[in-house]
Scaffold this active site. Structure first.
Site, PDB file in Angstrom:
ATOM      1  N   LYS A 264       0.840  -1.218   0.000  1.00 20.02           N
ATOM      2  CA  LYS A 264       0.000   0.000   0.000  1.00 20.02           C
ATOM      3  C   LYS A 264       0.865   1.253   0.000  1.00 20.02           C
ATOM      4  O   LYS A 264       2.048   1.226   0.347  1.00 20.02           O
ATOM      5  CB  LYS A 264      -0.924   0.031   1.222  1.00 20.02           C
ATOM      6  CG  LYS A 264      -0.215   0.010   2.608  1.00 20.02           C
ATOM      7  CD  LYS A 264       0.288   1.352   3.103  1.00 20.02           C
ATOM      8  CE  LYS A 264       1.147   1.252   4.356  1.00 20.02           C
ATOM      9  NZ  LYS A 264       1.872   2.449   4.709  1.00 20.02           N
TER      10      LYS A 264
ATOM     11  N   ASP B  45      -1.503  -2.108  10.022  1.00 15.50           N
ATOM     12  CA  ASP B  45      -1.682  -2.105   8.572  1.00 15.50           C
ATOM     13  C   ASP B  45      -2.251  -3.421   8.018  1.00 15.50           C
ATOM     14  O   ASP B  45      -2.605  -3.487   6.844  1.00 15.50           O
ATOM     15  CB  ASP B  45      -0.308  -1.926   7.889  1.00 15.50           C
ATOM     16  CG  ASP B  45       0.077  -0.463   7.752  1.00 15.50           C
ATOM     17  OD1 ASP B  45      -0.789   0.404   7.939  1.00 15.50           O
ATOM     18  OD2 ASP B  45       1.255  -0.216   7.449  1.00 15.50           O
TER      19      ASP B  45
HETATM   20  C1  LIG Z   1       2.976   4.303   9.469  1.00 18.70           C
HETATM   21  C2  LIG Z   1       2.017   3.337   8.825  1.00 18.70           C
HETATM   22  C3  LIG Z   1       0.984   4.120   7.999  1.00 18.70           C
HETATM   23  O1  LIG Z   1       0.122   3.267   7.297  1.00 18.70           O
HETATM   24  O2  LIG Z   1       2.579   2.398   7.916  1.00 18.70           O
HETATM   25  P1  LIG Z   1       4.099   1.905   7.591  1.00 18.70           P
HETATM   26  O3  LIG Z   1       4.913   3.106   7.267  1.00 18.70           O
HETATM   27  O4  LIG Z   1       4.623   1.160   8.785  1.00 18.70           O
HETATM   28  O5  LIG Z   1       3.940   0.980   6.416  1.00 18.70           O
HETATM   29  C4  LIG Z   1       1.247   2.519   9.907  1.00 18.70           C
HETATM   30  O6  LIG Z   1       0.544   3.368  10.769  1.00 18.70           O
HETATM   31  C5  LIG Z   1       2.102   1.586  10.715  1.00 18.70           C
HETATM   32  O7  LIG Z   1       1.445   0.370  10.776  1.00 18.70           O
HETATM   33  P2  LIG Z   1       2.246  -0.976  11.176  1.00 18.70           P
HETATM   34  O8  LIG Z   1       3.580  -0.990  10.497  1.00 18.70           O
HETATM   35  O9  LIG Z   1       1.325  -2.123  10.949  1.00 18.70           O
HETATM   36  O10 LIG Z   1       2.482  -0.679  12.683  1.00 18.70           O
HETATM   37  P3  LIG Z   1       2.516  -1.657  13.949  1.00 18.70           P
HETATM   38  O11 LIG Z   1       3.419  -2.800  13.634  1.00 18.70           O
HETATM   39  O12 LIG Z   1       1.127  -1.939  14.406  1.00 18.70           O
HETATM   40  O13 LIG Z   1       3.191  -0.693  15.017  1.00 18.70           O
HETATM   41  C6  LIG Z   1       4.579  -0.484  15.103  1.00 18.70           C
HETATM   42  C7  LIG Z   1       4.814   0.720  15.987  1.00 18.70           C
HETATM   43  O14 LIG Z   1       4.501   1.918  15.239  1.00 18.70           O
HETATM   44  C8  LIG Z   1       3.929   2.888  16.096  1.00 18.70           C
HETATM   45  N1  LIG Z   1       2.550   3.193  15.649  1.00 18.70           N
HETATM   46  C9  LIG Z   1       1.922   2.430  14.729  1.00 18.70           C
HETATM   47  C10 LIG Z   1       0.641   2.760  14.300  1.00 18.70           C
HETATM   48  C11 LIG Z   1       0.008   3.873  14.902  1.00 18.70           C
HETATM   49  N2  LIG Z   1      -1.242   4.221  14.562  1.00 18.70           N
HETATM   50  N3  LIG Z   1       0.657   4.616  15.828  1.00 18.70           N
HETATM   51  C12 LIG Z   1       1.925   4.308  16.195  1.00 18.70           C
HETATM   52  O15 LIG Z   1       2.500   5.014  17.027  1.00 18.70           O
HETATM   53  C13 LIG Z   1       3.935   2.293  17.501  1.00 18.70           C
HETATM   54  O16 LIG Z   1       5.141   2.693  18.110  1.00 18.70           O
HETATM   55  C14 LIG Z   1       3.944   0.791  17.229  1.00 18.70           C
HETATM   56  O17 LIG Z   1       4.495   0.070  18.285  1.00 18.70           O
HETATM   57  N1  LIG Z   2       7.513 -10.964   6.426  1.00 17.59           N
HETATM   58  C1  LIG Z   2       8.173  -9.825   6.599  1.00 17.59           C
HETATM   59  N2  LIG Z   2       8.465  -9.031   5.547  1.00 17.59           N
HETATM   60  C2  LIG Z   2       9.110  -7.852   5.721  1.00 17.59           C
HETATM   61  N3  LIG Z   2       9.543  -7.407   6.903  1.00 17.59           N
HETATM   62  C3  LIG Z   2       9.292  -8.158   7.976  1.00 17.59           C
HETATM   63  C4  LIG Z   2       8.593  -9.377   7.869  1.00 17.59           C
HETATM   64  N4  LIG Z   2       8.482  -9.886   9.098  1.00 17.59           N
HETATM   65  C5  LIG Z   2       9.086  -9.039   9.932  1.00 17.59           C
HETATM   66  N5  LIG Z   2       9.590  -7.996   9.271  1.00 17.59           N
HETATM   67  C6  LIG Z   2      10.281  -6.853   9.891  1.00 17.59           C
HETATM   68  O1  LIG Z   2       9.371  -5.750   9.840  1.00 17.59           O
HETATM   69  C7  LIG Z   2      10.033  -4.542   9.470  1.00 17.59           C
HETATM   70  C8  LIG Z   2       9.072  -3.678   8.642  1.00 17.59           C
HETATM   71  O2  LIG Z   2       8.867  -4.297   7.429  1.00 17.59           O
HETATM   72  P1  LIG Z   2       7.786  -3.921   6.310  1.00 17.59           P
HETATM   73  O3  LIG Z   2       6.455  -4.425   6.689  1.00 17.59           O
HETATM   74  O4  LIG Z   2       8.348  -4.416   5.021  1.00 17.59           O
HETATM   75  O5  LIG Z   2       7.813  -2.342   6.253  1.00 17.59           O
HETATM   76  P2  LIG Z   2       6.923  -1.142   6.780  1.00 17.59           P
HETATM   77  O6  LIG Z   2       6.488  -1.435   8.196  1.00 17.59           O
HETATM   78  O7  LIG Z   2       7.833   0.032   6.673  1.00 17.59           O
HETATM   79  O8  LIG Z   2       5.765  -1.017   5.858  1.00 17.59           O
HETATM   80  C9  LIG Z   2      11.298  -4.978   8.726  1.00 17.59           C
HETATM   81  O9  LIG Z   2      12.389  -4.204   9.137  1.00 17.59           O
HETATM   82  C10 LIG Z   2      11.517  -6.428   9.105  1.00 17.59           C
HETATM   83  O10 LIG Z   2      12.612  -6.571   9.981  1.00 17.59           O
END
Ligand SMILES: C[C@@](CO)(OP(=O)(O)O)[C@H](O)COP(=O)(O)OP(=O)(O)OC[C@H]1O[C@@H](n2ccc(N)nc2=O)[C@H](O)[C@@H]1O
Ligand SMILES: Nc1ncnc2c1ncn2[C@@H]1O[C@H](COP(=O)(O)OP(=O)(O)O)[C@@H](O)[C@H]1O
Length: 308
Positions: free
Chosen positions: A15, A142
């Site tokens: 996404k 996510d």
């Molecule tokens: C920032 C976003 C935007 O879509 O995406 P990514 O950049 O990771 O893809 C998301 O909110 C990330 O979602 P996701 O990657 O699933 O986060 P999680 O594993 O649930 O959370 C990891 C950590 O991110 C922070 N977190 C996440 C989501 C949220 N609404 N508030 C937060 O503060 C928290 O510190 C949490 O412990």
């Molecule tokens: N199946 C997986 N694919 C990618 N990353 C993973 C996976 N399982 C655990 N991780 C850990 O999660 C972190 C975030 O990965 P990813 O989901 O690809 O990115 P983001 O949270 O930025 O969207 C990576 O640094 C990796 O160490």
């Protein structure tokens, strides 16, 4: 034909966040969000095959290190399902990755989403979409979106979803600048910047209604104008070349460009694939990025491709 399935293949999309408005922190350390997700046609494909014990193998079309131990989101998703449903069976998981690793495009979340859907079928659990999304939310904010796909408004910590009406298709040039950003670290830097600026984040952040109009009307310029990411300044502060990549993408002809989620992938909205290739060539020749991918949105959520 009857009997248990031996093998199920599921794919789930990565996404981008077309907008990401960040509010205050709740008791669990999660920030309140108002975000518009769009699934793109870069997929994680999971093949789950019946086996005597759990195992994981990864084939990647994108650079980046992914753990193969129990911290991998694919294995965590399987363990969650086994524990919650009292399943004794196991499966060999193979994951083919197309989504940039740790790039703000939810590749790991897509793996978790695909595993939940695949094992629900393989083990005949029949949990259904809503229960699977609820389980997925326990693995990451996510994950439910990767199951739903298309374009959706995310509230709460990002897991409360409402599908958004869209018209037409959007073409994105995804610029991968190299280097990873940790999601919690980017949120932490966001908090520091808010504090330093003497600002108070809203309790309930709101999206820009004009973005919904742009999406339902297929209005490219309005969509470009409403691309927004509250985490962008924090990502710029943590990644040395990122701001330059966004500026260069715009200079080279993107209608708009933005860091996706916590970054560092940059999503550049373009007129068509020819424009995407021109921008990709400029960014690559300038040595600003590690790789570029062209993708289209919206894409469907986690879906079964094959079963036997
Ligand atoms: C920032 C976003 C935007 O879509 O995406 P990514 O950049 O990771 O893809 C998301 O909110 C990330 O979602 P996701 O990657 O699933 O986060 P999680 O594993 O649930 O959370 C990891 C950590 O991110 C922070 N977190 C996440 C989501 C949220 N609404 N508030 C937060 O503060 C928290 O510190 C949490 O412990
Ligand atoms: N199946 C997986 N694919 C990618 N990353 C993973 C996976 N399982 C655990 N991780 C850990 O999660 C972190 C975030 O990965 P990813 O989901 O690809 O990115 P983001 O949270 O930025 O969207 C990576 O640094 C990796 O160490």
């Amino acid at each position: 034909m009857s009997g248990a399935l031996e093998r199920v293949v599921v794919r789930a999309p990565g996404k981008i966040n077309l907008s990401l408005h960040v509010g205050g922190v709740d008791g669990r350390g999660y920030h309140a969000l108002a975000t518009v997700f769009q699934a793109v046609d870069l997929y994680e494909t999971v093949t789950a095959t019946r086996a005597d014990e759990m195992s994981l193998e990864i084939t990647s079309e994108v650079p980046g290190e992914v753990p193969l131990d129990g911290t991998n989101l694919a294995l965590r998703a399987a363990e969650l399902l086994r524990t919650e449903c009292g399943v004794r069976e196991a499966a060999a998981l193979h994951v083919r990755k197309q989504v940039p690793v740790a790039g703000g495009m939810a590749g790991g979340s897509a793996d978790a989403a695909a595993v939940l859907v695949a094992l629900d079928r393989l083990w005949g659990l029949g949990l259904g979409a809503e229960a699977l999304r609820t389980l997925g939310a326990r693995l990451g904010a996510d994950v439910p979106f990767s199951m739903l796909g298309h374009t959706a408004l995310g509230r709460g910590n990002g897991a409360d979803l409402t599908t958004v009406l869209t018209h037409g298709e959007w073409t994105w040039l995804l610029a991968v600048p190299g280097g990873h950003l940790s999601t919690p670290e980017v949120f932490r830097r966001f908090d520091e910047l808010v504090l330093a600026g003497g600002r108070v984040p809203p309790e309930r952040p709101e999206i820009d209604e004009r973005q919904l109009q742009a999406l339902s009307g297929g209005n490219l310029e309005l969509l470009a104008d409403t691309l927004h990411n509250d985490l962008q300044a924090a990502a710029f502060a943590l990644h040395p070349r990122l701001e330059e990549v966004v500026e260069a993408a715009e200079r080279l002809g993107a209608i708009g460009a933005i860091v996706s989620g916590s970054g560092p992938t940059v999503a550049a909205l373009v007129e068509d694939e020819a424009a995407a290739r021109t921008i990709a060539a400029g960014l690559t020749e300038g040595g600003l990025v590690e790789s570029c991918l062209i993708a289209r949105g919206s894409a469907p959520g986690a879906s079964v491709l094959e079963e036997s």
